[in-house]
Design an enzyme around this catalytic site. Structure first.
Site, PDB file in Angstrom:
ATOM      1  CD  GLU A   1      -0.965   0.907   3.505  1.00  0.00           C
ATOM      2  OE1 GLU A   1      -1.488   1.967   3.135  1.00  0.00           O
ATOM      3  OE2 GLU A   1      -1.029   0.480   4.658  1.00  0.00           O
TER       4      GLU A   1
ATOM      5  CE  LYS B   1      -2.533   2.135  14.392  1.00  0.00           C
ATOM      6  NZ  LYS B   1      -2.559   2.193  12.934  1.00  0.00           N
TER       7      LYS B   1
HETATM    8  N1  PSU Z   1      -5.527   1.794   9.953  1.00  0.00           N
HETATM    9  C1  PSU Z   1      -4.247   1.726  10.329  1.00  0.00           C
HETATM   10  N2  PSU Z   1      -3.302   2.281   9.564  1.00  0.00           N
HETATM   11  C2  PSU Z   1      -3.612   2.874   8.378  1.00  0.00           C
HETATM   12  C3  PSU Z   1      -4.957   2.905   7.970  1.00  0.00           C
HETATM   13  C4  PSU Z   1      -5.885   2.358   8.787  1.00  0.00           C
HETATM   14  O1  PSU Z   1      -3.963   1.194  11.393  1.00  0.00           O
HETATM   15  O2  PSU Z   1      -2.725   3.367   7.694  1.00  0.00           O
HETATM   16  C5  PSU Z   1      -5.303   3.523   6.652  1.00  0.00           C
HETATM   17  C6  PSU Z   1      -5.405   2.409   5.593  1.00  0.00           C
HETATM   18  O3  PSU Z   1      -5.018   2.921   4.346  1.00  0.00           O
HETATM   19  C7  PSU Z   1      -6.892   2.114   5.609  1.00  0.00           C
HETATM   20  C8  PSU Z   1      -7.477   3.492   5.819  1.00  0.00           C
HETATM   21  O4  PSU Z   1      -7.347   1.513   4.426  1.00  0.00           O
HETATM   22  O5  PSU Z   1      -6.585   4.118   6.736  1.00  0.00           O
HETATM   23  C9  PSU Z   1      -8.882   3.437   6.373  1.00  0.00           C
HETATM   24  O6  PSU Z   1      -9.388   4.737   6.410  1.00  0.00           O
HETATM   25  P1  PSU Z   1     -10.937   4.978   6.710  1.00  0.00           P
HETATM   26  O7  PSU Z   1     -11.106   4.609   8.154  1.00  0.00           O
HETATM   27  O8  PSU Z   1     -11.132   6.436   6.436  1.00  0.00           O
HETATM   28  O9  PSU Z   1     -11.697   4.107   5.776  1.00  0.00           O
END
Ligand code: PSU
Ligand code: MN
Length: 310
Positions: free
Chosen positions: A30, A168
């Site tokens: 990613e 997380k």
């Molecule tokens: N959770 C993490 N680290 C991250 C992300 C999420 O622990 O870097 C990033 C990833 O790219 C994930 C995105 O796909 O955030 C999710 O964002 P949202 O909650 O806005 O969908």
């Protein structure tokens, strides 16, 4: 290199194209960690460390990113220079989820791809395995906000194996697990039956375990054969023991991060990057060390799985 039509601008790097044609292992990686996770220029050191590790483990890395409206599946040196220049000049770099890809392509924007967007592009390129840090999920307070990451729907619809250190505790982990069950997402623990909580090895939630890549590949192939609408597989790989942050230690930081976001009215796609940046500061960088350690660990396991499926 493959250039498709103007409406579907996807460019596959020479090295990735060669590996795909020859049927050797390819691991998608990613790019949000580059664009939103780490400061410049440390992010580029991490990019080359991750890519080198992937090669050392016998798989071709395919870092996925959108540059000037073109989805790159693997970056050439020129693409890396292009991205460096953008960061150096503080050009706007977006965070693209799956639904934003067509707009990014038509408007010629640049940015990192979230898990949902990276899964979709990996699938298009014929890549079956993708390594990330942690997935998005159901945010705490979802009862009021309905903030549920589009990563979960993507995991239920796109048959790609996603190697992640669980999710997380900034999220509501039990609600995330329930929602993935409703959506029919397969979840497997890599040599564990305890769903990992990103910074910590344990969430206390039980999952099915796999012990080796052969077993995992067989499960993936069975699912494709059996299910007319196969899901992705979330392969949950705990952070190495030596870099774990105990639940009790990280919990207080997370509570403060969430309270701060609430007070500042931060929500929607800004929320996750805000919480991660807050944690990095409040743990004085310890959370970043843990994040990098689990990323490396996910690349190692991802490469093993990619070789098995090649
Ligand atoms: N959770 C993490 N680290 C991250 C992300 C999420 O622990 O870097 C990033 C990833 O790219 C994930 C995105 O796909 O955030 C999710 O964002 P949202 O909650 O806005 O969908
Ligand atoms: Mn969200």
């Amino acid at each position: 290199m493959k250039e498709t039509t103007k409406l579907l601008p996807i460019k596959v790097s020479h090295r990735v194209q060669k590996a795909l044609v020859e049927g050797t292992a390819v691991l998608a990686m990613e790019s949000t960690v580059l664009t939103h996770g780490l400061p410049y220029p440390r992010n580029f050191e991490v990019l080359s460390e991750l890519e080198q590790l992937c090669k050392d483990c016998g798989a071709e890395p395919a870092t996925i990113i959108i540059l000037d409206g073109v989805a790159h599946i693997g970056m050439e040196d020129a693409d890396i220079s292009n991205l460096k220049e953008k960061m150096h000049n503080h050009a706007e770099l977006h965070k693209f989820g799956r639904r934003e890809l067509p707009t990014a392509m038509v408007k010629g924007l640049s940015g990192g791809t979230t898990v949902s967007a990276t899964m979709l592009l990996a699938y298009h390129a014929g890549i079956k395995v993708f390594a990330t840090g942690g997935i998005g999920g159901v945010h705490r307070g979802w009862e009021n906000t309905l903030d549920i990451s589009s990563d979960l729907k993507a995991l239920s619809q796109i048959p790609v194996i996603v190697v992640s250190a669980g999710c997380k505790a900034i999220l509501d982990i039990p609600a995330t697990m329930e929602y993935m069950e409703s959506l029919g997402v397969s979840i497997l623990g890599w040599q564990t039956s305890d769903f990992p909580a990103f910074y910590s090895r344990s969430s206390g939630i039980s999952i099915d375990r796999v012990d080796n890549a052969t077993e995992l590949a067989d499960i993936y192939r069975s699912m494709i054969a059996l299910d007319p609408q196969p899901s992705g597989i979330l392969l949950a790989n705990p952070v190495p023991r030596e870099d774990e942050i105990p639940c009790t230690v990280i919990a207080a930081h997370i509570d403060n991060a969430i309270a701060s976001a609430k007070q500042k009215g931060i929500h929607g796609k800004e929320l996750t990057p805000y919480l991660l940046a807050y944690l990095s500061e409040s743990t004085k960088g310890v959370s970043v060390t843990t994040n990098l350690s689990l990323l490396m660990n996910n690349v190692k396991v991802g490469a093993i799985v990619a070789k098995e499926l090649a």
